[in-house]
Design an enzyme around this catalytic site. Sequence first.
Site, PDB file in Angstrom:
ATOM      1  N   LYS A  65       0.844  -1.207   0.000  1.00  0.00           N
ATOM      2  CA  LYS A  65       0.000   0.000   0.000  1.00  0.00           C
ATOM      3  C   LYS A  65       0.873   1.249   0.000  1.00  0.00           C
ATOM      4  O   LYS A  65       0.682   2.169  -0.794  1.00  0.00           O
ATOM      5  CB  LYS A  65      -0.915   0.034   1.226  1.00  0.00           C
ATOM      6  N   ASN A  66       1.862   1.291   0.892  1.00  0.00           N
ATOM      7  CA  ASN A  66       2.645   2.512   1.076  1.00  0.00           C
ATOM      8  C   ASN A  66       3.662   2.762  -0.024  1.00  0.00           C
ATOM      9  O   ASN A  66       4.268   3.831  -0.078  1.00  0.00           O
ATOM     10  CB  ASN A  66       3.302   2.503   2.453  1.00  0.00           C
TER      11      ASN A  66
ATOM     12  N   CYS B 167      -5.196  12.880  12.510  1.00  0.00           N
ATOM     13  CA  CYS B 167      -5.735  11.515  12.440  1.00  0.00           C
ATOM     14  C   CYS B 167      -5.546  10.849  13.777  1.00  0.00           C
ATOM     15  O   CYS B 167      -4.857  11.379  14.653  1.00  0.00           O
ATOM     16  CB  CYS B 167      -5.123  10.769  11.263  1.00  0.00           C
TER      17      CYS B 167
ATOM     18  N   ASP C 232       4.627   0.922  12.028  1.00  0.00           N
ATOM     19  CA  ASP C 232       3.439   0.241  11.494  1.00  0.00           C
ATOM     20  C   ASP C 232       3.343  -1.210  11.945  1.00  0.00           C
ATOM     21  O   ASP C 232       2.365  -1.878  11.616  1.00  0.00           O
ATOM     22  CB  ASP C 232       3.432   0.320   9.963  1.00  0.00           C
TER      23      ASP C 232
ATOM     24  N   ARG D 124       0.042  14.884  12.631  1.00  0.00           N
ATOM     25  CA  ARG D 124       0.588  14.610  11.282  1.00  0.00           C
ATOM     26  C   ARG D 124       0.572  15.836  10.372  1.00  0.00           C
ATOM     27  O   ARG D 124      -0.019  15.810   9.280  1.00  0.00           O
ATOM     28  CB  ARG D 124      -0.127  13.433  10.642  1.00  0.00           C
TER      29      ARG D 124
ATOM     30  N   ARG E 249      -8.560  -0.582   4.559  1.00  0.00           N
ATOM     31  CA  ARG E 249      -7.720   0.417   3.921  1.00  0.00           C
ATOM     32  C   ARG E 249      -6.359  -0.156   3.553  1.00  0.00           C
ATOM     33  O   ARG E 249      -5.704   0.317   2.634  1.00  0.00           O
ATOM     34  CB  ARG E 249      -7.479   1.610   4.853  1.00  0.00           C
TER      35      ARG E 249
HETATM   36  C1  EPZ Z   1       4.169   7.154   6.168  1.00  0.00           C
HETATM   37  O1  EPZ Z   1       3.378   8.217   6.705  1.00  0.00           O
HETATM   38  C2  EPZ Z   1       3.247   5.936   6.111  1.00  0.00           C
HETATM   39  N1  EPZ Z   1       2.114   6.226   5.268  1.00  0.00           N
HETATM   40  C3  EPZ Z   1       2.756   5.586   7.520  1.00  0.00           C
HETATM   41  O2  EPZ Z   1       2.002   4.376   7.445  1.00  0.00           O
HETATM   42  C4  EPZ Z   1       3.959   5.325   8.410  1.00  0.00           C
HETATM   43  O3  EPZ Z   1       3.523   5.110   9.721  1.00  0.00           O
HETATM   44  C5  EPZ Z   1       4.912   6.542   8.388  1.00  0.00           C
HETATM   45  O4  EPZ Z   1       5.284   6.849   7.040  1.00  0.00           O
HETATM   46  C6  EPZ Z   1       6.186   6.310   9.185  1.00  0.00           C
HETATM   47  O5  EPZ Z   1       6.839   5.180   8.734  1.00  0.00           O
HETATM   48  C7  EPZ Z   1       2.249   6.095   3.919  1.00  0.00           C
HETATM   49  O6  EPZ Z   1       3.293   5.786   3.393  1.00  0.00           O
HETATM   50  C8  EPZ Z   1       1.042   6.391   3.088  1.00  0.00           C
HETATM   51  P1  EPZ Z   1       6.204  10.711   8.091  1.00  0.00           P
HETATM   52  P2  EPZ Z   1       3.902   9.742   6.648  1.00  0.00           P
HETATM   53  O7  EPZ Z   1       6.093  11.904   7.223  1.00  0.00           O
HETATM   54  O8  EPZ Z   1       4.558   9.982   5.349  1.00  0.00           O
HETATM   55  C9  EPZ Z   1       5.992  14.050  11.573  1.00  0.00           C
HETATM   56  C10 EPZ Z   1       0.182   2.912   7.782  1.00  0.00           C
HETATM   57  O9  EPZ Z   1      -0.194   2.372   8.840  1.00  0.00           O
HETATM   58  N2  EPZ Z   1       5.954  15.023  10.452  1.00  0.00           N
HETATM   59  O10 EPZ Z   1       7.456   9.939   8.029  1.00  0.00           O
HETATM   60  O11 EPZ Z   1       2.761  10.600   7.043  1.00  0.00           O
HETATM   61  C11 EPZ Z   1       4.696  13.226  11.624  1.00  0.00           C
HETATM   62  O12 EPZ Z   1       3.684  13.903  12.304  1.00  0.00           O
HETATM   63  C12 EPZ Z   1       0.605   4.397   7.801  1.00  0.00           C
HETATM   64  O13 EPZ Z   1       0.255   2.333   6.699  1.00  0.00           O
HETATM   65  C13 EPZ Z   1       5.893  16.369  10.737  1.00  0.00           C
HETATM   66  O14 EPZ Z   1       5.886  16.785  11.902  1.00  0.00           O
HETATM   67  O15 EPZ Z   1       4.980   9.724   7.834  1.00  0.00           O
HETATM   68  C14 EPZ Z   1       5.149  11.970  12.311  1.00  0.00           C
HETATM   69  O16 EPZ Z   1       5.127  12.147  13.692  1.00  0.00           O
HETATM   70  C15 EPZ Z   1       0.292   5.090   9.073  1.00  0.00           C
HETATM   71  N3  EPZ Z   1       5.845  17.245   9.693  1.00  0.00           N
HETATM   72  C16 EPZ Z   1       6.565  11.802  11.809  1.00  0.00           C
HETATM   73  O17 EPZ Z   1       7.003  13.088  11.353  1.00  0.00           O
HETATM   74  C17 EPZ Z   1       5.852  16.823   8.376  1.00  0.00           C
HETATM   75  O18 EPZ Z   1       5.783  17.659   7.462  1.00  0.00           O
HETATM   76  C18 EPZ Z   1       6.691  10.777  10.674  1.00  0.00           C
HETATM   77  O19 EPZ Z   1       5.895  11.170   9.607  1.00  0.00           O
HETATM   78  C19 EPZ Z   1       5.923  15.446   8.110  1.00  0.00           C
HETATM   79  C20 EPZ Z   1       5.968  14.548   9.157  1.00  0.00           C
END
Ligand code: EPZ
Length: 420
Positions: A22-23, A116, A307, A121, A399
Site C-alpha cells: 500500500k505505502n 488523524c 506500522d 501529522r 484500507r
Molecule cells: C508514512 O506516513 C506511512 N504512510 C505511515 O504508514 C507510516 O507510519 C509513516 O510513514 C512512518 O513510517 C504512507 O506511506 C502512506 P512521516 P507519513 O512523514 O509519510 C511528523 C500505515 O499504517 N511530520 O514519516 O505521514 C509526523 O507527524 C501508515 O500504513 C511532521 O511533523 O509519515 C510523524 O510524527 C500510518 N511534519 C513523523 O514526522 C511533516 O511535514 C513521521 O511522519 C511530516 C511529518
Amino acid sequence: MDILIVEGNGPLSGTVPISGSKNAALPILIASLLMDGSVNYTNVPRLRDIGTTLKLLEVLGCPAEMDDAGNVIANPCEIAYQAPYELVRTMRASALCLGPLLARLGRASVALPGGCAIGARPVDMHLTALEKMGATFNLDAGYIEGVTDGLKGAHIAFPFPTVGGTENLLMAASLAEGTTILENAAREPEVCDLAEFLIQGGAKITGHGTSEITIEGVSELRQPKGASYRIMSDRIEAGTYLAAACITRGEVLIQNCPVDSMEAVLAPFEEMGAKLEEREDGLFVSAADRLKCVDVKTLPYPGFPTDMQAQIMAVMTLAEGSGVIEETIFENRFMHVQELVRMGARIKLSGRTAVVRGVEALTGAPVMASDLRASASLVVAALAAHGVTAIRRIYHLDRGYENIDAKLNALGAKVRREQE
Ligand code: EPZ
C-alpha cells in the site's frame, strides 16, 4: 457497517500470499501525474486507499483503470491542479500531489489534511522544502494554495526523515530545473520503490536508500513503450501474518515476503523465540513454543517500523515475562492498548511507552478499531483468544489489508463479517 467476527481456532497453518505494498503503491500511482503518455503498473493491491487514489487521479485529469489482477493503466492528459477535500479527508496521502502538481503545472490546490487518530501529522516539512525550491504557499478556506514560476533545484535538510516529505520532494525535484539534494531523507523501502519507478521513467536519482538523495531534474518523464512497473511486496502485511502465525503458535509460509527489507521486523520475533527460515518461495515461520517478551523501540527505517508496533504488542500479550514498547514516531499510537486490555491483556501505558506483562490467555470480547494497524493488532489477538471477538469499525482494516478474511481462513482461522 461491517463487524469482523473472529473465533480463536488454534494454530494457523499453510501458505499466505503477500500483496503489493500500500505505502509504495500510493506515491507511485500519484507519480503518474508527472508522466507523459500512459503508464502501466502491476501488483497493485485492491484496497480502499487505492480506490481513493484512482478517484483522485481521475479528478486531477489522469484517469486510471484497475483490473481484478492488480494491473493499473493510468493516462495523464489534461492535468488539473485541485485535490478536493472530499478525497483528501479520507486519505492523507493525497498531500503527495503537491510536489507533482507544482512541478507539472506551477500550481497546486490541495485540501489540508486534518489530524488523524495516531497523531497531528502536519505537512510543514513538505511545504518548507518545496518553498526552498521556489514555491509559495498560503492557506485559503482549508486548502493549501501553492504557486511557482518553475521549481529550481535546492539543498534541503529535513529536520526529521519524513517518508511523505521525501516522496513529495523526490517527485517535485525530478522535473525541476537543476539539482536537488535531500539530506536526512527517509530510507524506507517504499521511498526506494518510488525512486526506481521514476528512474524507469527517465528521472536522474541517486542515493535513494541512504540519508542523502541527489536528483538532477529532467524536462520530461515517460515510461518506456511496452514497459510496466511492478509494485514491491508489502512488508507490513507480511509482518502482520508473521505476528498471526506466532501468537497462534502456528506454522505458516509467507509467500512473496520481502525479507530483504524486513531485518528490523524479523529480529525481535526471532529473539522472542520464533523459528524463521527463508525459502525460495517465501519465509517459513514456526512458533510451537510460548514466546518470550522483548523490548522494542520504533524508529525510522532501518529501525523497527511504527506500522508493526501494535501487532508485536498483541503477540507479547501472550508471551512470557514482560517487554517495554517505545513509540518514537507518532504521539498517539497506543489506541489499541485499552481494547487489548478488554480482552484480558496486562499493559501499562505511560506517555509514549507501554509495558506489556504476558498473560496465560486472552478472552474474546467486543472491541473497537481506531486506525489501520490498531485494527490489525486486534485481529492478531483475537486469533489466539478463547471464544469470539467482534471487531467494529473494520473499514480501517480494509484500507490496508487485501482479502484478509479469505487469507486468514485459508490458514485455518475462523473469520467472518456480519452487518451491524
Ligand atoms: C508514512 O506516513 C506511512 N504512510 C505511515 O504508514 C507510516 O507510519 C509513516 O510513514 C512512518 O513510517 C504512507 O506511506 C502512506 P512521516 P507519513 O512523514 O509519510 C511528523 C500505515 O499504517 N511530520 O514519516 O505521514 C509526523 O507527524 C501508515 O500504513 C511532521 O511533523 O509519515 C510523524 O510524527 C500510518 N511534519 C513523523 O514526522 C511533516 O511535514 C513521521 O511522519 C511530516 C511529518
